[in-house]
Design an enzyme around this catalytic site. Structure first.
Site, PDB file in Angstrom:
ATOM      1  N   HIS A 124       0.814  -1.216   0.000  1.00  0.00           N
ATOM      2  CA  HIS A 124       0.000   0.000   0.000  1.00  0.00           C
ATOM      3  C   HIS A 124       0.852   1.272   0.000  1.00  0.00           C
ATOM      4  CE1 HIS A 124       0.389  -0.181   4.511  1.00  0.00           C
ATOM      5  NE2 HIS A 124       0.414   1.133   4.372  1.00  0.00           N
ATOM      6  N   ASP A 154       0.292  -7.665   1.509  1.00  0.00           N
ATOM      7  CA  ASP A 154       0.717  -6.268   1.627  1.00  0.00           C
ATOM      8  C   ASP A 154       2.240  -6.133   1.658  1.00  0.00           C
ATOM      9  OD1 ASP A 154       0.329  -3.571   1.647  1.00  0.00           O
ATOM     10  OD2 ASP A 154      -0.123  -3.414   3.784  1.00  0.00           O
ATOM     11  N   SER A 229       4.608   2.773   7.948  1.00  0.00           N
ATOM     12  CA  SER A 229       4.264   1.611   7.125  1.00  0.00           C
ATOM     13  C   SER A 229       5.443   1.200   6.256  1.00  0.00           C
ATOM     14  CB  SER A 229       3.059   1.933   6.232  1.00  0.00           C
ATOM     15  OG  SER A 229       1.884   2.040   6.984  1.00  0.00           O
TER      16      SER A 229
END
Length: 461
Positions: A124, A154, A229
């Site tokens: 992402h 992911d 992230s």
């Protein structure tokens, strides 16, 4: 002499009166604190401290070495995407096409995993990028190439070309981590580069409500915020045990818990991308009883094909271990399988009517993928289909429970060759693209071949 006795008598009388008055005015019970020479009786427990001294405790929570090993190998990832904005007023008054293109910039983190510049991050973080830029801890910048990605887990793999060997973080076995173990989260929250936070492992095999893909997160209370992230979750030795992915928050900022993809899953995804170009998903060949709420995973049915039936697994078996790793719930089972490859053999411990049995199961390759957004099951086209329709790739709809698609002629057996005008190479890729496209405010383009062999195009909004 008489005077002396008189003074002594008066002193005794005065003391007596004082003591009597005190007892009348105050409680008769007087508590006196004193040092007791006799030792207090103790009860010995069968416990041996793992720490030999106060210094040992301090050493166990000293993360300077782990931070120094990690901070130089965690990078800043800049994602530049080209977006199109439609202005209906311009279109109505004839001022051009009514569309305007603009750049949208997103940021995140990544972890260098090899000296020659391979970097792992979240999918992402780089999704939709037209250009990727990596900034090292020493402020040097590099253009990055996307090697491959896996939306389901992911994880994405990038590559930069540097003139020197780069510092990197070695992988650790995430199965070996313990609840309560100290960990560090390293990343770039809010564009603050090289940020290190500490916490403990709060839970393993965590599944998140509403998450249709990863279901085996490491949960920690190390502070993770937007920008973290793709960053590193490391143990006290500076080894990679996870890729920071998500936070549990109603505000968008850290409020207590964060989640990471286990390193075993991330490494397996990376190895598959490098060797096969796509993730090879391994399955047991069973369906799971979702209503079973006790410890373990209950088998509801066994497929006629695959390793489970050959190994002798049966409906009603309760899976309790995989390779000596305890399985308490489905997310833990899925996490173990996600870290394995098709063709590998695993030892499955099952509880069958109170008797524990160990079965050696050879894992099969997953060939059918479900798109939850449009409720279809897809499978790679066969060689005969490729030859029959003169196509090089595509996927076939083997089960369709979407009445809307059926109404417009997209039936079971329909072959999808393109999604959003891009050729489709695998059923996994197709299911991910469908789930990522539908419901995002953009039209969905599907091109394919119907049951009559005719080529058709559909647009869904």
């Amino acid at each position: 002499m008489k005077k002396a006795f008189s003074f002594l008598g008066m002193a005794i009388l005065g003391g007596a009166l004082t003591l009597g008055g005190y007892k009348m005015l105050f409680n008769e019970q007087i508590v006196v604190e004193r040092t007791v020479d006799n030792p207090i009786e103790t009860v010995r427990a069968n416990y041996n401290s793992s720490y030999k001294s106060t210094g040992a405790v301090e050493t166990s929570t000293d993360f300077t070495v782990a931070a120094d090993k990690t901070v130089h190998a965690v990078v800043h990832v800049k994602n530049t995407a080209i977006r199109t904005q439609t202005n209906r007023a311009d279109l109505y008054f004839g001022r051009g096409s009514g569309q305007r293109q603009y750049e949208q910039v997103g940021t995140g983190s990544g972890v260098i995993i090899s000296a020659d510049g391979y970097i792992v991050t979240n999918n992402h973080v780089i999704d939709g990028a037209s250009a990727l830029e990596i900034t090292l801890n020493n402020k040097k910048k590099y253009k990055a190439e996307l090697i491959g990605r896996d939306a389901a887990n992911d994880i994405a793999l990038l590559k930069i070309n540097a003139d020197v060997d780069l510092p990197y973080v070695p992988f650790a076995n995430s199965d070996n981590i313990k609840i309560g173990e100290w960990v560090l989260a390293v990343g770039n929250p809010y564009n603050l580069t090289s940020t290190v936070t500490a916490g403990i492992i709060s839970a393993k095999g965590r599944d998140l409500e509403g998450n249709n893909n990863i279901e085996s997160f490491i949960q920690t209370d190390a502070a993770v915020n937007p920008g973290n992230s793709g960053g590193a979750l490391v143990n006290s030795r500076g080894e990679l045990i996870g890729i920071n992915t998500a936070i549990s928050s109603k505000t968008g900022s850290f409020i207590g818990y964060s989640f990471a993809v286990p390193s075993n899953i991330a490494k397996k995804v990376i190895d598959d991308i490098l060797e096969f170009g796509a993730v090879q998903e391994a399955i047991l060949g069973i369906t799971v009883d979702a209503k079973y709420q006790e410890e373990g995973v209950k088998v509801s049915d066994v497929s006629n094909e695959g390793g489970a039936i050959k190994a002798g697994l049966k409906s009603g078996d309760i899976i309790t271990k995989i390779n000596n790793v305890k399985i308490s719930k489905f997310s833990e089972l899925r996490g173990q399988l996600t870290a394995k490859r098709p063709g590998e053999s695993v030892s499955i411990t099952v509880n069958r009517d109170g008797v524990f049995l160990v079965k050696e199961v050879k894992l099969s390759k997953k060939v059918a993928y479900t798109s939850t957004s449009i409720n279809v099951i897809l499978k790679d086209v066969s060689k005969s289909d490729k030859s029959k329709y003169n196509i090089t790739s595509g996927v076939k709809i083997i089960k369709n429970q979407n009445k809307y698609l059926i109404y417009y002629g997209v039936e079971e057996g329909f072959i999808i060759t393109k999604i959003n005008k891009n050729p489709i190479t695998s059923a996994q890729e197709a299911s991910e693209l469908l789930d990522a496209s539908l419901g995002k405010g953009k039209p969905l383009y599907i091109e394919g071949i119907n049951l009559k062999g005719e080529r058709e195009r559909y647009v869904f909004r």
